[in-house]
Design a protein around this motif. Structure first.
Motif: not given
Lengths: 115, 391
Positions: B181-190, B174-177, B266-277
Motif C-alpha cells: 500500500i503506497g510505500e509500505r509492504a505487509e504480509r497478510s494471510p491469503a 492457505i498462503t501469504g501475500t 475463511g476455512t483454516f482454523v487459527g487464521w483470519a484470511i484477508e484475501f482470496w484469489v
C-alpha cells in the motif's frame, strides 16, 4: 388409581361414601360419617377423621364434587355430591366387591362336611 | 386419564394452599360442632360431649396432616422447604457463600468456555459456513507411508468429475501475500481457492461477487481478489466504491471483485484470511512454480461436501474407487496414491499446523486429551478448592 388397591378398609370406605351419596344425595362430611356409622351399626369403628382425606381423594379423581352450602342447623358446610363418573365407578366397584365376597363366601361357607 | 386429573388437582392444590387450608379448618370445625351437638342431644354434659366427639374423630392433627399430603405434591413441598433452608444457610454465612458462589461461577464459566471452544474448533470450526456437518477435509495418502499430503489439481478435477455422492469439491490452499500500500509492504494471510469456493460454502459476498468458473483456468490469467470484511473496513475504511479498485498483491495489481461478509474468516482454523484469489493465480501465490497441469505436484488442501444422506464411509468408498482408477491410468505419478476424507476436526492441514504431524492417531489422541479433560478438571479443581475452604 383404579387398579391401585390399597388396604381393604381404605377401598371400602370410598365405596361406602359413594354409595351414601348415591342414595341420600348431597351430604356434608358429618352427615356421611353418621350414615356410615348408622348403616354399619356399631360393628365398624370408623375414625371420622379419615373420611376427609378420602373425600378429597375422591374429589381429585372426579367421582364426587363439593361446594359450600347451608346445613340443617343453618351453618355453612361443605356438601359433597356424586358425579356421573362416580356412579359408574360405584357400579364397577360394587360388582367387584360382590364377586370377591362371593368367592370368599365359597371358601368360608358350610363346606366342612364335604372336605 | 384419572392419574392426570389427580396430578392436575394436586398441582392446583399446591398453588391454592391457603384457600384449601381455610376450607379444611372450616370443615373440621363444623364436623366437631355437629358431633358435639349430637352428643349433647343424647344427654352428655358439654365436657363429655366434646371429649367423645374428639375421640370418635380420631386425631385432628393427624387428619390435617394426611389431608395436606393428599392435597398437594409432598415432593415439591419438601423440595421447596429445602431450597428455603439452603437460602437461609447461605445468608447465615455470607462470606463463605460469596466464596462458594465465586468458585462455582468460575468453574462453570471455565467449563462453558472450554465446551464452546471445543464446539468451535472440532465440530463447527468455520463461522458462517453452511452445513458444516456435511463438510469433510480431503487429503492425499501414500501406500505404506503413514500420514497424508496434498492433492494435485488434475487429480482433484478427475475426482470432481467422477464422484456422484459429493456435492462440491473445494480447493483452499492457505498462503501469504505481500500486500503493498503506497510505500509500505505487509504480509497478510491469503487463500488460493477454487472458483466455486464462496458458492459451495454458502458464503455470499456483501459487495461484488465471488469467483467465476473461468477464473480457475489460465496461468496467472485472472488477477482478481475477494477481500475480507475486516480488510475492507480497516484498510479501505469501508469504501462503498471498493469494487473495481486494484490492490497490489505479491507485486501484481489485482482487481477487487468482492467483499466477504463480516464474521467470515475463511476455512483454516487459527487464521483470519484477508484475501482470496482464484486457482489460476496459483503460481503467483504458492511457491514452487506452476502446478495446475502437473499431476505429480501435490499442493491442494481442500474440502468436499457430501450430498444429503450420504455417509462418510460411502463417500470414502467412491473416492477410493476413483483414486484406484487414476492409479491405473497414471502409474508414473499416481503409483500408491490414495485420497482420504477426514472429519473437519481432523482436517490434516490444520492439525499439521497445530504441530502434531507424526501420525493421525497421535493428533486425534492429543486433540481429545486436551479438549475433553480440560473442562472436567476445571470443575474438579474448583470443587476441591471449595472443599478445602469448608474444612
Amino acid at each position: 388409581m383404579l387398579n391401585d388397591k390399597p388396604d381393604v378398609l381404605h377401598g371400602s370406605l370410598a365405596l361406602m361414601v359413594l354409595r351414601t351419596l348415591d342414595t341420600l344425595g348431597p351430604q356434608h362430611g358429618w352427615g356421611i360419617a353418621r350414615r356410615i356409622e348408622q348403616i354399619s351399626g356399631d360393628a365398624l369403628e370408623l375414625n371420622q377423621g379419615t373420611l376427609y382425606p378420602a373425600l378429597l381423594r375422591l374429589e381429585q379423581m372426579g367421582w364426587i364434587t363439593s361446594k359450600w352450602g347451608v346445613s340443617e342447623n343453618n351453618r355453612r358446610a361443605r356438601f359433597y355430591a356424586i358425579t356421573r363418573a362416580g356412579r359408574k365407578q360405584l357400579a364397577a366397584e360394587a360388582q367387584s366387591w360382590e364377586r370377591i365376597s362371593e368367592i370368599l363366601g365359597r371358601f368360608l361357607g358350610p363346606t366342612r362336611g364335604s372336605l | 386419564m384419572i392419574r392426570l386429573r389427580v396430578l392436575w388437582c394436586r398441582l392446583f392444590g399446591l398453588i391454592r394452599r391457603g384457600d384449601l387450608e381455610c376450607r379444611l379448618e372450616d370443615e373440621l370445625d363444623f364436623h366437631l360442632e355437629m358431633e358435639i351437638a349430637n352428643n349433647l342431644r343424647s344427654g352428655m354434659n358439654p365436657q363429655a360431649a366434646r371429649r367423645a366427639a374428639l375421640r370418635s374423630f380420631g386425631g385432628v392433627a393427624q387428619t390435617k396432616e394426611v389431608y395436606r399430603e393428599t392435597r398437594g405434591l409432598p415432593v415439591m413441598e419438601i423440595l421447596w422447604a429445602n431450597v428455603r433452608f439452603g437460602l437461609r444457610m447461605l445468608r447465615r454465612s455470607p462470606a463463605f457463600s460469596i466464596l462458594a458462589i465465586f468458585c462455582l461461577t468460575l468453574g462453570i464459566g471455565a467449563n462453558a468456555s472450554v465446551f464452546s471452544w471445543m464446539e468451535g474448533i472440532l465440530l463447527r470450526p468455520f463461522p458462517l459456513v453452511a452445513h458444516q456437518e456435511r463438510l469433510m477435509a480431503v487429503a492425499g495418502t501414500n501406500r505404506g507411508v503413514p500420514g497424508h499430503d496434498d492433492v494435485s489439481w488434475p487429480d482433484f478435477q478427475d475426482l470432481q468429475r467422477n464422484c456422484t455422492l459429493l456435492e462440491a469439491f473445494i480447493v483452499d490452499r492457505i498462503t501469504g501475500t505481500t500486500l503493498s500500500i503506497g510505500e509500505r509492504a505487509e504480509r497478510s494471510p491469503a487463500s488460493v481457492v477454487s472458483a466455486n469456493y464462496f458458492d459451495a460454502l454458502g458464503v455470499h459476498p456483501i459487495l461484488g461477487r465471488g469467483f467465476e468458473p473461468a477464473e480457475d483456468f489460465g496461468r496467472n490469467a485472472h488477477p482478481v481478489t475477494v477481500i475480507s470484511y475486516q480488510m475492507w473496513q480497516e484498510r479501505f475504511r469501508g469504501d462503498p466504491a471498493i469494487i473495481g479498485r486494484t490492490q497490489m498483491l505479491n507485486g501484481m495489481p489485482h482487481t477487487i471483485v468482492g467483499v466477504a461478509p463480516a464474521g467470515f474468516y475463511g476455512t483454516f482454523v487459527g487464521w483470519a484470511i484477508e484475501f482470496w484469489v482464484p486457482l489460476s493465480m496459483q503460481e503467483l501465490f504458492d511457491p514452487g512454480g506452476y502446478k495446475l497441469t502437473d499431476r505429480g505436484a501435490r499442493w491442494i488442501e481442500g474440502f468436499v461436501r457430501l450430498k444429503p444422506g450420504v455417509t462418510p464411509q460411502q463417500a470414502q468408498a467412491e473416492i477410493s474407487a476413483v483414486a484406484e482408477r487414476l492409479e491405473a491410468a497414471y502409474p508414473a505419478t499416481n503409483r500408491g496414491r490414495g485420497i482420504h476424507l477426514y472429519p473437519l476436526w481432523q482436517t490434516p492441514s490444520t492439525t499439521r499446523e497445530l504441530s502434531c504431524r507424526r501420525s493421525e492417531s497421535c493428533s486425534r489422541w492429543r486433540f481429545w486429551c486436551s479438549s475433553s479433560h480440560a473442562p472436567t478438571s476445571a470443575v474438579c479443581c474448583w470443587c476441591g478448592l471449595l472443599r478445602g475452604v469448608m474444612r
